[in-house]
Design a protein around this motif. Structure first.
Motif, mmCIF file in Angstrom:
data_model
loop_
_atom_site.group_PDB
_atom_site.id
_atom_site.type_symbol
_atom_site.label_atom_id
_atom_site.label_comp_id
_atom_site.label_asym_id
_atom_site.label_seq_id
_atom_site.Cartn_x
_atom_site.Cartn_y
_atom_site.Cartn_z
ATOM 1 N N PHE A 295 1.801 -18.875 37.119
ATOM 2 C CA PHE A 295 2.841 -19.075 36.293
ATOM 3 C C PHE A 295 3.859 -19.099 37.096
ATOM 4 O O PHE A 295 4.572 -18.268 36.905
ATOM 5 N N PRO A 296 4.411 -20.277 37.638
ATOM 6 C CA PRO A 296 5.523 -20.181 38.530
ATOM 7 C C PRO A 296 6.793 -20.544 37.663
ATOM 8 O O PRO A 296 7.984 -20.415 38.460
ATOM 9 N N SER A 297 6.817 -20.844 36.531
ATOM 10 C CA SER A 297 8.062 -21.399 35.695
ATOM 11 C C SER A 297 9.447 -20.303 35.621
ATOM 12 O O SER A 297 9.039 -19.089 35.483
ATOM 13 N N LEU A 298 10.402 -20.672 35.673
ATOM 14 C CA LEU A 298 11.638 -19.818 35.606
ATOM 15 C C LEU A 298 12.374 -20.415 34.651
ATOM 16 O O LEU A 298 13.640 -19.886 34.468
ATOM 17 N N THR A 299 12.060 -21.367 33.857
ATOM 18 C CA THR A 299 13.103 -21.999 32.691
ATOM 19 C C THR A 299 12.512 -21.697 31.426
ATOM 20 O O THR A 299 13.034 -22.065 30.398
ATOM 21 N N GLU A 300 11.383 -20.874 31.095
ATOM 22 C CA GLU A 300 10.831 -20.496 29.684
ATOM 23 C C GLU A 300 11.746 -19.229 29.149
ATOM 24 O O GLU A 300 12.445 -18.389 29.695
ATOM 25 N N THR A 301 11.769 -19.622 27.827
ATOM 26 C CA THR A 301 12.441 -18.518 27.101
ATOM 27 C C THR A 301 11.481 -17.471 26.694
ATOM 28 O O THR A 301 11.601 -16.268 26.571
ATOM 29 N N PHE A 302 9.963 -17.869 26.776
ATOM 30 C CA PHE A 302 9.030 -16.727 26.437
ATOM 31 C C PHE A 302 7.939 -17.125 27.508
ATOM 32 O O PHE A 302 7.556 -16.422 28.400
ATOM 33 N N GLY A 303 7.322 -18.294 27.231
ATOM 34 C CA GLY A 303 6.042 -18.449 28.067
ATOM 35 C C GLY A 303 4.732 -18.075 27.143
ATOM 36 O O GLY A 303 4.049 -17.121 27.593
ATOM 37 N N ASN A 304 4.285 -18.986 26.054
ATOM 38 C CA ASN A 304 3.152 -18.397 25.293
ATOM 39 C C ASN A 304 1.827 -18.401 26.176
ATOM 40 O O ASN A 304 0.897 -17.612 25.963
ATOM 41 N N VAL A 305 1.916 -19.013 27.316
ATOM 42 C CA VAL A 305 0.564 -19.301 28.166
ATOM 43 C C VAL A 305 0.403 -17.846 28.887
ATOM 44 O O VAL A 305 -0.876 -17.647 29.191
ATOM 45 N N THR A 306 1.609 -17.127 29.063
ATOM 46 C CA THR A 306 1.188 -15.853 29.789
ATOM 47 C C THR A 306 0.215 -14.892 28.923
ATOM 48 O O THR A 306 -0.814 -14.318 29.310
ATOM 49 N N LEU A 307 0.846 -14.958 27.567
ATOM 50 C CA LEU A 307 0.003 -14.050 26.591
ATOM 51 C C LEU A 307 -1.496 -14.566 26.503
ATOM 52 O O LEU A 307 -2.440 -13.875 26.440
ATOM 53 N N GLU A 308 -1.629 -16.061 26.511
ATOM 54 C CA GLU A 308 -2.989 -16.502 26.204
ATOM 55 C C GLU A 308 -3.859 -16.382 27.361
ATOM 56 O O GLU A 308 -5.153 -16.027 27.163
ATOM 57 N N ALA A 309 -3.151 -16.309 28.509
ATOM 58 C CA ALA A 309 -4.089 -16.076 29.812
ATOM 59 C C ALA A 309 -4.507 -14.567 29.907
ATOM 60 O O ALA A 309 -5.814 -14.352 30.110
ATOM 61 N N MET A 310 -3.610 -13.663 29.589
ATOM 62 C CA MET A 310 -4.007 -12.363 29.771
ATOM 63 C C MET A 310 -4.959 -12.002 28.655
ATOM 64 O O MET A 310 -5.773 -11.320 28.786
ATOM 65 N N SER A 311 -4.806 -12.543 27.358
ATOM 66 C CA SER A 311 -5.787 -12.285 26.372
ATOM 67 C C SER A 311 -7.251 -12.717 26.665
ATOM 68 O O SER A 311 -8.275 -12.180 26.150
ATOM 69 N N SER A 312 -7.301 -13.907 27.616
ATOM 70 C CA SER A 312 -8.686 -14.449 28.034
ATOM 71 C C SER A 312 -9.146 -13.660 29.219
ATOM 72 O O SER A 312 -9.990 -14.019 29.602
ATOM 73 N N GLY A 313 -8.408 -12.659 29.725
ATOM 74 C CA GLY A 313 -8.990 -11.705 30.410
ATOM 75 C C GLY A 313 -8.553 -12.254 32.055
ATOM 76 O O GLY A 313 -9.304 -11.799 32.896
ATOM 77 N N LEU A 314 -7.563 -13.047 32.191
ATOM 78 C CA LEU A 314 -7.157 -13.460 33.630
ATOM 79 C C LEU A 314 -6.079 -12.751 34.392
ATOM 80 O O LEU A 314 -5.158 -12.415 33.406
ATOM 81 N N PRO A 315 -6.379 -12.428 35.433
ATOM 82 C CA PRO A 315 -5.247 -11.776 36.035
ATOM 83 C C PRO A 315 -4.103 -12.913 36.223
ATOM 84 O O PRO A 315 -4.304 -14.070 36.802
ATOM 85 N N VAL A 316 -2.721 -12.631 36.030
ATOM 86 C CA VAL A 316 -1.565 -13.412 36.117
ATOM 87 C C VAL A 316 -0.805 -13.253 37.094
ATOM 88 O O VAL A 316 -0.427 -11.895 37.570
ATOM 89 N N VAL A 317 -0.407 -14.159 37.861
ATOM 90 C CA VAL A 317 0.807 -14.274 39.075
ATOM 91 C C VAL A 317 1.856 -14.896 38.333
ATOM 92 O O VAL A 317 1.891 -16.080 38.091
ATOM 93 N N ALA A 318 2.839 -14.197 37.975
ATOM 94 C CA ALA A 318 4.340 -14.734 37.570
ATOM 95 C C ALA A 318 5.500 -14.117 37.938
ATOM 96 O O ALA A 318 5.499 -13.223 38.918
ATOM 97 N N TYR A 319 6.651 -14.701 37.727
ATOM 98 C CA TYR A 319 7.851 -14.067 38.166
ATOM 99 C C TYR A 319 8.269 -13.064 36.992
ATOM 100 O O TYR A 319 7.859 -13.319 35.826
ATOM 101 N N ARG A 320 9.051 -12.028 37.323
ATOM 102 C CA ARG A 320 9.488 -10.899 36.456
ATOM 103 C C ARG A 320 10.557 -11.646 35.400
ATOM 104 O O ARG A 320 11.579 -11.507 35.509
ATOM 105 N N SER A 321 10.042 -12.387 34.597
ATOM 106 C CA SER A 321 10.908 -13.194 33.684
ATOM 107 C C SER A 321 10.209 -13.485 32.505
ATOM 108 O O SER A 321 8.774 -13.552 32.246
ATOM 109 N N ALA A 322 11.008 -13.772 31.226
ATOM 110 C CA ALA A 322 10.678 -14.112 30.086
ATOM 111 C C ALA A 322 9.444 -12.864 29.573
ATOM 112 O O ALA A 322 9.612 -12.081 29.796
ATOM 113 N N ALA A 323 8.333 -13.735 28.973
ATOM 114 C CA ALA A 323 7.219 -12.938 28.529
ATOM 115 C C ALA A 323 6.528 -12.123 29.610
ATOM 116 O O ALA A 323 6.349 -10.857 29.197
#
Length: 409
Positions: A295-323
């Motif tokens: 999840f490389p975006s830096l323009t999100e206010t939240f990023g619902n996909v982050t929670l959906e991926a985590m709930s699906s048991g996926l390890p996430v790589v993201a910026y320390r931003s938004a959700a």
């Protein structure tokens, strides 16, 4: 227990708010704002409240719903340039004034800041109705990605004026509340987003779907779920995937979503699998069938996909931003890079791809981390906030006490 708490508890037992909600986007349109608004409406209806939804007409065959507790008013709209499928609602102040004068809501909530939203705030203020707003999209950040960088300051000024005309602006993270507060926004309240853990579940993993992706059981499926658009920073995801291929040559990139950048991305990366737009259980299966989420975006206010991926048991790589900044603990439930440090993001993706044990550990922890982030809790907080705002508004001098009387038990 103070008087407000007693009022809220009583009203929560006998809910009866009449809420007018105004938005430029709503399901079946597919985007984070539409999804969030759909959830909010469903949550309020489930609690017995009545909703009047005001939105742009979505097509020539679109018909307004007219049910007992849910009525729609359709506004004319115009397409948003370079943002296919979405429309700005045109101003509707006079008509909204007439509607809300004859059927007065207890509260008006404006979710989007376009011309329709501005006219709704103006109509509500003229009728002395309490009005709240939601900050869902960093339009001022988007401007440079669409060739309108010179508009960033005017857009930022417009957004601040818009939201400061409302009694409360709901923002999805504490980080955003601090950021906007520093810019002069007032009356900010944090209202996070939830995730449907029953829908987004690791048990939905599908080997048949992975075969469609041409990914064998032992191969690595690297997943990106996003609108395919310039502001999503997807070229960083492609660079990270190149680094992943150095340690996992068998890795395959799966992009779920659609948008204006799809053609150029598919031309640049013909070896990637473009799954297109997905929803519901189909989308949930796509998440659960991946092995690693970028999840490389830096323009999100939240990023619902982050929670959906985590709930699906996926390890996430993201910026320390938004959700991600709020829900991911670096090294425990995902891997984070500081905003803008692209090489750190790429290194984290490479590290995760090379370490199956780390992926399994982070995936399990991610699922556990989102367990308490349930939509029902979010809806409870929204309902409580609405009750408090209505009662506070009634105490102002000169306000009409039109709200239903509270009868003590």
């Amino acid at each position: 227990m103070n008087q407000d708490d007693i009022i809220v508890q009583h009203l929560a037992r006998t809910p009866r708010l009449r809420v007018a909600m105004v938005t430029e986007t709503f399901p079946p349109e597919v985007n984070g704002v539409a999804m969030t608004l759909g959830r909010m409406v469903s949550g309020l209806l489930a609690r017995g409240h009545s909703i009047q939804l005001v939105r742009p007409r979505q097509g020539s065959t679109d018909v307004a719903s007219q049910e007992e507790h849910f009525q729609e008013t359709l506004a004319p709209g115009v397409p948003i340039p370079r943002y296919g499928g979405l429309r700005f609602g045109l101003p509707l102040q006079s008509r909204l004034g007439q509607i809300w004068s004859s059927s007065r809501p207890d509260l008006v909530h404006v979710a989007t800041e376009g011309p329709l939203g501005w006219s709704a705030v103006a109509a509500a203020r003229k009728l002395k109705l309490p009005v709240t707003s939601g900050f869902h999209t960093n339009f001022d950040h988007y401007s440079r990605h669409y060739g309108f960088g010179w508009l960033k300051k005017p857009v930022a000024g417009y957004l601040k004026r818009f939201h400061n005309r409302t009694a409360a602006t709901f923002v999805p993270t504490a980080e955003m509340a601090r950021d906007l507060g520093g810019q002069g926004y007032t009356n900010l309240q944090v209202l996070a987003r939830g995730v449907d853990r029953q829908l987004f579940d690791p048990a939905r993993r599908s080997e048949a779907l992975r075969q469609e992706w041409q990914v064998a059981p032992e191969q690595l499926a690297v997943l990106v779920v996003s609108r395919l658009a310039p502001e999503k920073n997807l070229h960083l995801a492609l660079r990270a995937f190149q680094a992943i291929r150095e340690v996992r040559p068998d890795a395959r990139l799966i992009l779920v979503g659609d948008g204006p950048a799809r053609k150029s991305l598919s031309q640049s990366w013909p070896q990637a699998h473009f799954a297109g737009m997905r929803s519901g259980e189909d989308l949930a299966s796509h998440y659960a069938s991946g092995d690693l989420f970028l999840f490389p975006s830096l323009t999100e206010t939240f990023g619902n996909v982050t929670l959906e991926a985590m709930s699906s048991g996926l390890p996430v790589v993201a910026y320390r931003s938004a959700a991600a900044a709020e829900v991911i603990e670096d090294g425990h439930s995902g891997l984070l890079a500081e905003p803008g440090r692209e090489q750190d993001f790429i290194a984290a993706a490479r590290r995760l791809a090379a370490d199956p044990a780390l992926r399994r550990r982070l995936g399990r922890a991610a699922r556990e981390r989102v367990e308490p982030i349930d939509w029902e809790c979010i809806h409870d907080r929204l309902e409580s906030a609405f009750f408090h705002i209505v009662r506070r508004h009634q105490r102002l001098p000169g306000q009409e006490n039109h709200f239903l009387q509270i009868v003590p038990d």
